[in-house]
Scaffold this motif. Structure first.
Motif, PDB file in Angstrom:
ATOM      1  N   ALA A 167      25.688  63.241 -33.990  1.00  0.00           N
ATOM      2  CA  ALA A 167      24.739  63.601 -32.936  1.00  0.00           C
ATOM      3  C   ALA A 167      24.956  62.652 -31.763  1.00  0.00           C
ATOM      4  O   ALA A 167      25.480  61.546 -31.936  1.00  0.00           O
ATOM      5  N   THR A 168      24.551  63.093 -30.578  1.00  0.00           N
ATOM      6  CA  THR A 168      24.707  62.269 -29.383  1.00  0.00           C
ATOM      7  C   THR A 168      23.362  62.107 -28.668  1.00  0.00           C
ATOM      8  O   THR A 168      23.277  62.223 -27.458  1.00  0.00           O
ATOM      9  N   SER A 169      22.339  61.813 -29.417  1.00  0.00           N
ATOM     10  CA  SER A 169      20.990  61.640 -28.872  1.00  0.00           C
ATOM     11  C   SER A 169      20.715  60.154 -28.627  1.00  0.00           C
ATOM     12  O   SER A 169      21.519  59.297 -29.013  1.00  0.00           O
ATOM     13  N   PRO A 170      19.586  59.825 -28.009  1.00  0.00           N
ATOM     14  CA  PRO A 170      19.286  58.414 -27.726  1.00  0.00           C
ATOM     15  C   PRO A 170      19.247  57.521 -28.974  1.00  0.00           C
ATOM     16  O   PRO A 170      19.525  56.329 -28.865  1.00  0.00           O
ATOM     17  N   ASP A 171      18.943  58.079 -30.126  1.00  0.00           N
ATOM     18  CA  ASP A 171      18.888  57.265 -31.344  1.00  0.00           C
ATOM     19  C   ASP A 171      20.127  57.440 -32.228  1.00  0.00           C
ATOM     20  O   ASP A 171      20.119  57.105 -33.400  1.00  0.00           O
ATOM     21  N   SER A 172      21.225  57.935 -31.653  1.00  0.00           N
ATOM     22  CA  SER A 172      22.475  58.138 -32.393  1.00  0.00           C
ATOM     23  C   SER A 172      23.403  56.941 -32.252  1.00  0.00           C
ATOM     24  O   SER A 172      23.436  56.308 -31.192  1.00  0.00           O
ATOM     25  N   PRO A 173      24.190  56.651 -33.289  1.00  0.00           N
ATOM     26  CA  PRO A 173      25.169  55.567 -33.167  1.00  0.00           C
ATOM     27  C   PRO A 173      26.292  55.937 -32.203  1.00  0.00           C
ATOM     28  O   PRO A 173      26.678  57.096 -32.104  1.00  0.00           O
ATOM     29  N   THR A 174      26.803  54.931 -31.505  1.00  0.00           N
ATOM     30  CA  THR A 174      27.976  55.117 -30.656  1.00  0.00           C
ATOM     31  C   THR A 174      29.236  54.671 -31.399  1.00  0.00           C
ATOM     32  O   THR A 174      30.327  54.696 -30.851  1.00  0.00           O
ATOM     33  N   CYS A 175      29.062  54.257 -32.640  1.00  0.00           N
ATOM     34  CA  CYS A 175      30.128  53.710 -33.468  1.00  0.00           C
ATOM     35  C   CYS A 175      30.089  54.436 -34.809  1.00  0.00           C
ATOM     36  O   CYS A 175      29.082  54.380 -35.519  1.00  0.00           O
TER      37      CYS A 175
END
Length: 182
Positions: A167-175
């Motif tokens: 997922a690419t939401s505000p609470d999603s990991p970028t890693c």
């Protein structure tokens, strides 16, 4: 004992982006590290591909809304593109590490300089990425995806393959370090 604990705590604060001392402004920090005039996307792409930032003492942490850069004496944040999310992916076979916010200078994946076939689709079935990539010096590959979507990431090589929802939401990991190739 108390002094040792306080010393360790102070050292940790210096290493955590967002906790280091004052800022001399984004232009000065970016200029000092040869990044002046670069967009956030260009900064992330450049720093994630090499160990130059590690060698120069520059730390960077990727979040949903911003990238925080620090060199231990100055700190700045760069806004993420309004509609883009950066997802750093480190496939692995033997070892991995837990990660949430991708560190452009601290994260190290196992498989460096390896070729992978990647397919990323959103939940509606739209293909966002379908390409062959080579992992960077840090063992990661990075993808700029639309914000606020969910989907599936498929990655494969001669070592095996893995599939995972993202997922690419505000609470999603970028890693993403959970893709074990089997």
């Amino acid at each position: 004992m108390r002094t040792a604990v306080l010393s360790v705590a102070a050292a940790v604060l210096l290493l955590v982006p967002g906790c280091a001392g004052g800022s001399s402004g984004p232009d000065a920090l970016l200029q000092e590290h040869g990044l002046e005039g670069a967009s956030t996307q260009e900064v992330v792409d450049r720093l994630d591909r090499t160990h130059e930032d590690r060698d120069a003492g520059l730390a960077g942490s990727v979040g949903y809304d911003e990238v925080v850069l620090s060199d231990g004496t100055a700190e700045t944040s760069l806004p993420m593109p309004e509609d883009r999310f950066y997802l750093a992916v480190a496939p692995w076979t033997t070892t991995t590490h837990e990660c949430f916010s991708h560190s452009l200078s601290g994260c190290q994946g196992e498989l460096v300089g390896e070729d992978f076939d990647v397919r990323i689709t959103d939940d509606s079935g739209a293909v966002l990425v379908d390409e062959s990539v080579t992992s960077y010096e840090n063992g990661f590959v990075g993808f700029w995806l639309p914000k606020d979507i969910t989907g599936t990431l498929e990655i494969g090589s001669e070592r095996g393959s893995a599939v995972e929802a993202f997922a690419t939401s505000p609470d999603s990991p970028t890693c993403l370090t959970t893709l074990q190739l089997v």
